[in-house]
Design an enzyme around this catalytic site. Sequence first.
Site, PDB file in Angstrom:
ATOM      1  N   CYS A  62     -17.617 -14.427 -72.905  1.00 54.56           N
ATOM      2  CA  CYS A  62     -16.815 -14.216 -71.710  1.00 54.56           C
ATOM      3  C   CYS A  62     -17.449 -14.916 -70.504  1.00 54.56           C
ATOM      4  O   CYS A  62     -17.565 -16.125 -70.476  1.00 54.56           O
ATOM      5  CB  CYS A  62     -16.619 -12.722 -71.500  1.00 54.56           C
ATOM      6  SG  CYS A  62     -15.231 -12.301 -70.421  1.00 54.56           S
ATOM      7  N   HIS A  63     -17.912 -14.168 -69.507  1.00 56.86           N
ATOM      8  CA  HIS A  63     -18.557 -14.739 -68.326  1.00 56.86           C
ATOM      9  C   HIS A  63     -20.056 -14.974 -68.543  1.00 56.86           C
ATOM     10  O   HIS A  63     -20.717 -15.554 -67.684  1.00 56.86           O
ATOM     11  CB  HIS A  63     -18.357 -13.819 -67.117  1.00 56.86           C
ATOM     12  CG  HIS A  63     -16.961 -13.794 -66.600  1.00 56.86           C
ATOM     13  ND1 HIS A  63     -15.973 -13.041 -67.192  1.00 56.86           N
ATOM     14  CD2 HIS A  63     -16.381 -14.434 -65.555  1.00 56.86           C
ATOM     15  CE1 HIS A  63     -14.843 -13.212 -66.539  1.00 56.86           C
ATOM     16  NE2 HIS A  63     -15.057 -14.054 -65.533  1.00 56.86           N
TER      17      HIS A  63
END
Length: 186
Positions: free
Chosen positions: A114-115
Amino acid sequence: MSSQLNGKRILIITSNTGIERDELLNPLEALRGYGATVTHASSKGGLTQTFVGDTEKDQAVESDLQLSDVVSGSFDALVIPGGTVNADTLRQDIAALRLIKDFAQSGKIIAAICHGPWALIDAGVIKGKTLTAYKSVRIDLENAGAADVVDAEVKECMANGWTLITSRTPDDLPTFNEAIAKAVAD
Protein backbone atom coordinates in the site's frame (compact mmCIF):
# COMPACT_ATOMS: atom_id res chain seq x y z
CA MET A 1 -0.07 -23.89 7.00
CA SER A 2 3.26 -25.59 7.03
CA SER A 3 6.53 -25.16 8.84
CA GLN A 4 8.45 -24.16 5.71
CA LEU A 5 9.87 -21.07 7.44
CA ASN A 6 11.12 -22.70 10.65
CA GLY A 7 14.31 -20.97 11.72
CA LYS A 8 13.58 -17.88 9.58
CA ARG A 9 13.20 -14.49 11.27
CA ILE A 10 11.06 -11.72 9.83
CA LEU A 11 10.86 -8.12 11.04
CA ILE A 12 7.74 -5.97 10.63
CA ILE A 13 8.29 -2.25 11.22
CA THR A 14 5.67 0.40 12.00
CA SER A 15 5.20 3.78 13.57
CA ASN A 16 3.09 3.83 16.73
CA THR A 17 -0.06 5.08 15.02
CA GLY A 18 -1.87 5.04 11.71
CA ILE A 19 -1.13 1.44 10.76
CA GLU A 20 -3.66 -0.27 8.54
CA ARG A 21 -4.80 -3.08 10.86
CA ASP A 22 -4.94 -5.87 8.30
CA GLU A 23 -1.60 -4.89 6.75
CA LEU A 24 0.08 -5.42 10.14
CA LEU A 25 -1.84 -8.31 11.67
CA ASN A 26 -2.50 -10.39 8.55
CA PRO A 27 1.18 -10.80 7.53
CA LEU A 28 2.22 -11.19 11.17
CA GLU A 29 -0.20 -14.09 11.69
CA ALA A 30 0.28 -15.65 8.24
CA LEU A 31 4.08 -15.67 8.44
CA ARG A 32 3.96 -17.12 11.95
CA GLY A 33 1.61 -19.75 10.53
CA TYR A 34 4.32 -20.64 8.01
CA GLY A 35 6.67 -21.23 10.95
CA ALA A 36 8.68 -17.98 10.91
CA THR A 37 9.62 -16.08 14.03
CA VAL A 38 8.05 -12.67 13.44
CA THR A 39 9.07 -9.59 15.43
CA HIS A 40 7.10 -6.34 15.35
CA ALA A 41 9.20 -3.24 16.03
CA SER A 42 7.68 0.24 16.30
CA SER A 43 9.18 3.71 16.39
CA LYS A 44 8.74 4.18 20.14
CA GLY A 45 8.14 0.58 21.21
CA GLY A 46 5.07 -0.28 23.28
CA LEU A 47 1.54 0.04 21.97
CA THR A 48 0.80 0.75 18.32
CA GLN A 49 -2.60 2.01 17.19
CA THR A 50 -4.14 0.29 14.19
CA PHE A 51 -6.87 1.71 11.98
CA VAL A 52 -9.40 0.43 9.49
CA GLY A 53 -8.98 2.85 6.64
CA ASP A 54 -7.44 6.17 7.61
CA THR A 55 -9.91 7.33 10.26
CA GLU A 56 -11.51 4.43 12.15
CA LYS A 57 -9.44 3.45 15.19
CA ASP A 58 -9.19 -0.27 15.77
CA GLN A 59 -7.13 -2.25 18.26
CA ALA A 60 -3.86 -1.29 19.90
CA VAL A 61 -1.12 -3.88 19.37
CA GLU A 62 1.94 -4.32 21.59
CA SER A 63 5.18 -4.18 19.63
CA ASP A 64 8.12 -6.38 20.60
CA LEU A 65 10.90 -3.80 20.18
CA GLN A 66 11.68 -0.17 19.54
CA LEU A 67 13.10 0.45 16.04
CA SER A 68 16.31 1.94 17.37
CA ASP A 69 17.03 -1.34 19.23
CA VAL A 70 16.78 -3.57 16.13
CA VAL A 71 19.86 -5.18 14.59
CA SER A 72 19.11 -5.91 10.93
CA GLY A 73 21.56 -8.82 10.80
CA SER A 74 19.25 -10.81 13.07
CA PHE A 75 16.53 -11.04 10.40
CA ASP A 76 15.99 -12.64 6.98
CA ALA A 77 13.30 -10.25 5.72
CA LEU A 78 11.68 -6.89 6.43
CA VAL A 79 7.95 -6.12 6.02
CA ILE A 80 6.58 -2.56 5.86
CA PRO A 81 2.79 -2.27 6.28
CA GLY A 82 0.82 0.65 4.90
CA GLY A 83 -1.54 3.21 6.26
CA THR A 84 -0.91 6.78 5.16
CA VAL A 85 0.04 8.04 8.63
CA ASN A 86 2.22 4.99 9.31
CA ALA A 87 4.10 5.23 6.02
CA ASP A 88 4.50 9.00 6.23
CA THR A 89 5.85 8.71 9.78
CA LEU A 90 8.25 5.86 8.93
CA ARG A 91 9.73 7.81 6.02
CA GLN A 92 10.85 10.44 8.54
CA ASP A 93 12.14 7.96 11.15
CA ILE A 94 15.95 7.73 11.10
CA ALA A 95 15.95 4.23 12.65
CA ALA A 96 13.45 2.94 10.06
CA LEU A 97 15.46 4.39 7.18
CA ARG A 98 18.67 2.88 8.59
CA LEU A 99 17.03 -0.56 8.77
CA ILE A 100 15.69 -0.34 5.22
CA LYS A 101 19.11 0.64 3.89
CA ASP A 102 20.79 -2.14 5.91
CA PHE A 103 18.41 -4.80 4.55
CA ALA A 104 18.93 -3.60 0.95
CA GLN A 105 22.73 -3.38 1.29
CA SER A 106 22.82 -6.86 2.84
CA GLY A 107 20.90 -8.36 -0.10
CA LYS A 108 17.88 -9.29 2.02
CA ILE A 109 14.18 -9.35 1.25
CA ILE A 110 12.08 -6.23 1.76
CA ALA A 111 8.30 -6.35 1.35
CA ALA A 112 6.04 -3.29 1.39
CA ILE A 113 2.32 -2.89 0.83
CA CYS A 114 0.00 0.00 0.00
CA HIS A 115 1.65 3.26 1.17
CA GLY A 116 4.62 1.36 2.69
CA PRO A 117 6.85 2.05 -0.35
CA TRP A 118 6.96 5.73 0.67
CA ALA A 119 9.57 4.73 3.25
CA LEU A 120 11.61 3.09 0.48
CA ILE A 121 11.74 6.41 -1.36
CA ASP A 122 13.22 8.24 1.61
CA ALA A 123 15.66 5.39 2.27
CA GLY A 124 16.90 5.88 -1.30
CA VAL A 125 16.57 2.24 -2.33
CA ILE A 126 14.00 2.09 -5.14
CA LYS A 127 16.04 3.44 -8.04
CA GLY A 128 15.94 0.83 -10.82
CA LYS A 129 13.26 -1.31 -9.12
CA THR A 130 9.95 -2.39 -10.64
CA LEU A 131 7.16 -2.37 -8.08
CA THR A 132 3.50 -1.79 -7.35
CA ALA A 133 1.79 0.29 -4.68
CA TYR A 134 -1.40 2.09 -3.82
CA LYS A 135 -2.48 4.26 -6.75
CA SER A 136 -1.71 7.60 -5.05
CA VAL A 137 1.89 6.49 -4.31
CA ARG A 138 2.77 5.46 -7.86
CA ILE A 139 3.74 8.90 -9.18
CA ASP A 140 6.00 9.41 -6.14
CA LEU A 141 7.77 6.14 -6.95
CA GLU A 142 8.21 7.09 -10.60
CA ASN A 143 9.59 10.51 -9.62
CA ALA A 144 12.03 8.81 -7.20
CA GLY A 145 13.58 6.67 -9.94
CA ALA A 146 11.67 3.39 -9.96
CA ALA A 147 12.30 1.53 -13.23
CA ASP A 148 8.56 0.87 -13.55
CA VAL A 149 5.44 1.01 -11.41
CA VAL A 150 2.85 -1.57 -12.44
CA ASP A 151 -0.73 -2.23 -11.40
CA ALA A 152 -0.50 -5.81 -10.11
CA GLU A 153 -1.62 -7.77 -7.08
CA VAL A 154 2.01 -8.46 -6.18
CA LYS A 155 5.29 -7.58 -7.85
CA GLU A 156 8.62 -9.20 -7.03
CA CYS A 157 11.79 -7.51 -8.28
CA MET A 158 15.29 -8.92 -7.81
CA ALA A 159 17.34 -5.99 -9.12
CA ASN A 160 20.29 -4.19 -7.50
CA GLY A 161 21.33 -7.19 -5.39
CA TRP A 162 18.22 -7.56 -3.22
CA THR A 163 14.61 -8.71 -3.48
CA LEU A 164 11.67 -6.31 -3.23
CA ILE A 165 8.09 -7.59 -2.92
CA THR A 166 5.25 -5.06 -3.18
CA SER A 167 1.45 -5.10 -3.21
CA ARG A 168 -1.27 -2.48 -3.64
CA THR A 169 -3.97 -2.82 -0.96
CA PRO A 170 -5.28 -5.06 1.83
CA ASP A 171 -7.19 -6.99 -0.86
CA ASP A 172 -3.80 -8.29 -2.06
CA LEU A 173 -2.71 -9.64 1.35
CA PRO A 174 -3.09 -13.39 0.66
CA THR A 175 -0.86 -13.17 -2.43
CA PHE A 176 1.53 -10.73 -0.68
CA ASN A 177 1.96 -13.08 2.30
CA GLU A 178 2.48 -16.08 0.03
CA ALA A 179 5.12 -14.21 -2.01
CA ILE A 180 7.00 -13.26 1.16
CA ALA A 181 6.89 -16.83 2.48
CA LYS A 182 8.11 -18.25 -0.85
CA ALA A 183 10.98 -15.73 -1.12
CA VAL A 184 12.10 -16.30 2.46
CA ALA A 185 11.90 -20.10 2.05
CA ASP A 186 14.07 -19.95 -1.10
